[in-house]
Design a protein around this motif. Structure first.
Motif, PDB file in Angstrom:
ATOM      1  N   PRO A  73       0.817  -1.215   0.000  1.00  0.00           N
ATOM      2  CA  PRO A  73       0.000   0.000   0.000  1.00  0.00           C
ATOM      3  C   PRO A  73       0.851   1.265   0.000  1.00  0.00           C
ATOM      4  N   TYR A  74       0.254   2.300  -0.527  1.00  0.00           N
ATOM      5  CA  TYR A  74       0.817   3.643  -0.450  1.00  0.00           C
ATOM      6  C   TYR A  74      -0.146   4.455   0.411  1.00  0.00           C
ATOM      7  N   GLU A  75       0.403   5.175   1.353  1.00  0.00           N
ATOM      8  CA  GLU A  75      -0.439   5.947   2.267  1.00  0.00           C
ATOM      9  C   GLU A  75      -1.151   7.082   1.541  1.00  0.00           C
ATOM     10  N   HIS A  76      -0.440   7.696   0.604  1.00  0.00           N
ATOM     11  CA  HIS A  76      -0.995   8.857  -0.095  1.00  0.00           C
ATOM     12  C   HIS A  76      -1.245   8.532  -1.565  1.00  0.00           C
ATOM     13  N   GLU A  77      -2.372   8.972  -2.056  1.00  0.00           N
ATOM     14  CA  GLU A  77      -2.720   8.743  -3.454  1.00  0.00           C
ATOM     15  C   GLU A  77      -1.687   9.367  -4.386  1.00  0.00           C
ATOM     16  N   SER A  78      -1.123  10.503  -3.993  1.00  0.00           N
ATOM     17  CA  SER A  78      -0.140  11.176  -4.846  1.00  0.00           C
ATOM     18  C   SER A  78       1.104  10.306  -5.049  1.00  0.00           C
ATOM     19  N   ARG A  79       1.532   9.579  -4.023  1.00  0.00           N
ATOM     20  CA  ARG A  79       2.704   8.699  -4.170  1.00  0.00           C
ATOM     21  C   ARG A  79       2.357   7.527  -5.086  1.00  0.00           C
ATOM     22  N   ALA A  80       1.174   6.973  -4.940  1.00  0.00           N
ATOM     23  CA  ALA A  80       0.753   5.888  -5.824  1.00  0.00           C
ATOM     24  C   ALA A  80       0.721   6.378  -7.271  1.00  0.00           C
ATOM     25  N   GLU A  81       0.250   7.596  -7.481  1.00  0.00           N
ATOM     26  CA  GLU A  81       0.202   8.149  -8.840  1.00  0.00           C
ATOM     27  C   GLU A  81       1.604   8.378  -9.392  1.00  0.00           C
ATOM     28  N   GLU A  82       2.558   8.801  -8.553  1.00  0.00           N
ATOM     29  CA  GLU A  82       3.948   8.962  -8.999  1.00  0.00           C
ATOM     30  C   GLU A  82       4.519   7.628  -9.485  1.00  0.00           C
ATOM     31  N   ILE A  83       4.274   6.571  -8.720  1.00  0.00           N
ATOM     32  CA  ILE A  83       4.765   5.249  -9.103  1.00  0.00           C
ATOM     33  C   ILE A  83       4.083   4.781 -10.388  1.00  0.00           C
ATOM     34  N   ALA A  84       2.782   4.987 -10.481  1.00  0.00           N
ATOM     35  CA  ALA A  84       2.051   4.599 -11.693  1.00  0.00           C
ATOM     36  C   ALA A  84       2.590   5.354 -12.910  1.00  0.00           C
ATOM     37  N   ALA A  85       2.842   6.651 -12.759  1.00  0.00           N
ATOM     38  CA  ALA A  85       3.387   7.441 -13.873  1.00  0.00           C
ATOM     39  C   ALA A  85       4.767   6.923 -14.272  1.00  0.00           C
ATOM     40  N   GLY A  86       5.595   6.570 -13.283  1.00  0.00           N
ATOM     41  CA  GLY A  86       6.911   6.020 -13.576  1.00  0.00           C
ATOM     42  C   GLY A  86       6.816   4.687 -14.309  1.00  0.00           C
ATOM     43  N   LEU A  87       5.869   3.842 -13.913  1.00  0.00           N
ATOM     44  CA  LEU A  87       5.693   2.570 -14.609  1.00  0.00           C
ATOM     45  C   LEU A  87       5.161   2.774 -16.021  1.00  0.00           C
ATOM     46  N   ARG A  88       4.293   3.765 -16.192  1.00  0.00           N
ATOM     47  CA  ARG A  88       3.798   4.061 -17.546  1.00  0.00           C
ATOM     48  C   ARG A  88       4.954   4.493 -18.442  1.00  0.00           C
ATOM     49  N   ARG A  89       5.908   5.274 -17.890  1.00  0.00           N
ATOM     50  CA  ARG A  89       7.095   5.659 -18.663  1.00  0.00           C
ATOM     51  C   ARG A  89       7.902   4.416 -19.040  1.00  0.00           C
ATOM     52  N   GLN A  90       7.974   3.452 -18.113  1.00  0.00           N
ATOM     53  CA  GLN A  90       8.729   2.222 -18.378  1.00  0.00           C
ATOM     54  C   GLN A  90       8.122   1.413 -19.521  1.00  0.00           C
ATOM     55  N   LEU A  91       6.832   1.568 -19.758  1.00  0.00           N
ATOM     56  CA  LEU A  91       6.198   0.837 -20.859  1.00  0.00           C
ATOM     57  C   LEU A  91       6.850   1.167 -22.202  1.00  0.00           C
ATOM     58  N   HIS A  92       7.466   2.349 -22.305  1.00  0.00           N
ATOM     59  CA  HIS A  92       8.106   2.762 -23.556  1.00  0.00           C
ATOM     60  C   HIS A  92       9.504   2.172 -23.710  1.00  0.00           C
ATOM     61  N   HIS A  93      10.066   1.620 -22.621  1.00  0.00           N
ATOM     62  CA  HIS A  93      11.459   1.160 -22.646  1.00  0.00           C
ATOM     63  C   HIS A  93      11.617  -0.312 -22.304  1.00  0.00           C
ATOM     64  N   THR A  94      10.544  -0.978 -21.933  1.00  0.00           N
ATOM     65  CA  THR A  94      10.623  -2.337 -21.413  1.00  0.00           C
ATOM     66  C   THR A  94       9.577  -3.210 -22.092  1.00  0.00           C
ATOM     67  N   ALA A  95       9.939  -4.469 -22.311  1.00  0.00           N
ATOM     68  CA  ALA A  95       8.966  -5.411 -22.863  1.00  0.00           C
ATOM     69  C   ALA A  95       7.803  -5.560 -21.883  1.00  0.00           C
ATOM     70  N   HIS A  96       6.594  -5.535 -22.417  1.00  0.00           N
ATOM     71  CA  HIS A  96       5.390  -5.688 -21.596  1.00  0.00           C
ATOM     72  C   HIS A  96       4.285  -6.269 -22.471  1.00  0.00           C
ATOM     73  N   VAL A  97       3.271  -6.788 -21.834  1.00  0.00           N
ATOM     74  CA  VAL A  97       2.139  -7.334 -22.566  1.00  0.00           C
ATOM     75  C   VAL A  97       1.389  -6.172 -23.219  1.00  0.00           C
ATOM     76  N   GLU A  98       1.169  -6.296 -24.509  1.00  0.00           N
ATOM     77  CA  GLU A  98       0.446  -5.250 -25.242  1.00  0.00           C
ATOM     78  C   GLU A  98      -0.931  -5.045 -24.616  1.00  0.00           C
ATOM     79  N   GLY A  99      -1.296  -3.795 -24.399  1.00  0.00           N
ATOM     80  CA  GLY A  99      -2.587  -3.478 -23.811  1.00  0.00           C
ATOM     81  C   GLY A  99      -2.553  -3.330 -22.297  1.00  0.00           C
TER      82      GLY A  99
END
Length: 179
Positions: A73-99
């Motif tokens: 868990p993340y205590e604050h929604e803003s921290r969870a969103e930071e991590i989600a944004a970072g993972l979305r950036r990783q989608l451009h550089h890392t193999a992942h399941v399409e979609g």
């Protein structure tokens, strides 16, 4: 109301709704094995589960054809969103399941989650590398440990830390020298 210290299967079965008094009890999102089992049992019986305090937020990766991956868990929604944004950036550089879709949702203590924080100590990170499944080129293992580290830390820090952890990994896995 069922306290997280008092719940028992008979109480869960007899309740219309299980309410877990978690004010201060889930420090840092931690829930003990017995409480986690009671929550899962309530869900298995189809009983709604409510908490007296917000439990936190999770980053959720929905991957077509695979089980979702939850991080938290993340205590604050803003921290969870930071991590989600970072993972979305990783989608451009890392193999992942399409979609693959990355969202923020409620932390669900009854479900499995990856730890919210990748270790920042090189030796602890090196040990975590042993538990990280090897990629097979399909992206089914996204987010791997490196992608999560890059989502958590600035790029230069993540790269430096990964390099130091790789050296630590080699040290931890090297055969003792003949004397």
């Amino acid at each position: 109301m069922i306290s997280n210290r008092q719940a028992a299967p008979a109480q869960v079965r007899g309740a219309e709704c299980s309410v877990f008094a978690n004010s201060g009890a889930f420090t840092g999102g931690y829930i003990g094995d017995s409480t986690r089992a009671e929550i899962a049992y309530a869900h298995q019986l189809g009983r709604p589960v409510r908490y007296t305090e917000p439990v936190g937020y999770a980053v959720i990766l929905d991957r077509p054809g695979l089980d979702p991956v939850r991080i938290g868990p993340y205590e604050h929604e803003s921290r969870a969103e930071e991590i989600a944004a970072g993972l979305r950036r990783q989608l451009h550089h890392t193999a992942h399941v399409e979609g693959t879709v990355i969202t923020i949702g409620a932390f669900r203590p009854d479900l499995d989650h990856l730890e919210p924080q990748v270790p920042k100590d090189p030796y602890a990170l090196a040990e975590a590398m042993d538990n990280d499944p090897d990629g097979d080129g399909t992206g089914r293992n996204f987010p791997d440990l490196y992608a999560r580290l890059c989502a958590q830390e600035p790029a230069a820090s993540a790269s430096d830390l990964w390099g130091r952890a790789s050296v630590a990994y080699d040290v931890l896995h090297s055969a003792p020298a003949d004397e």
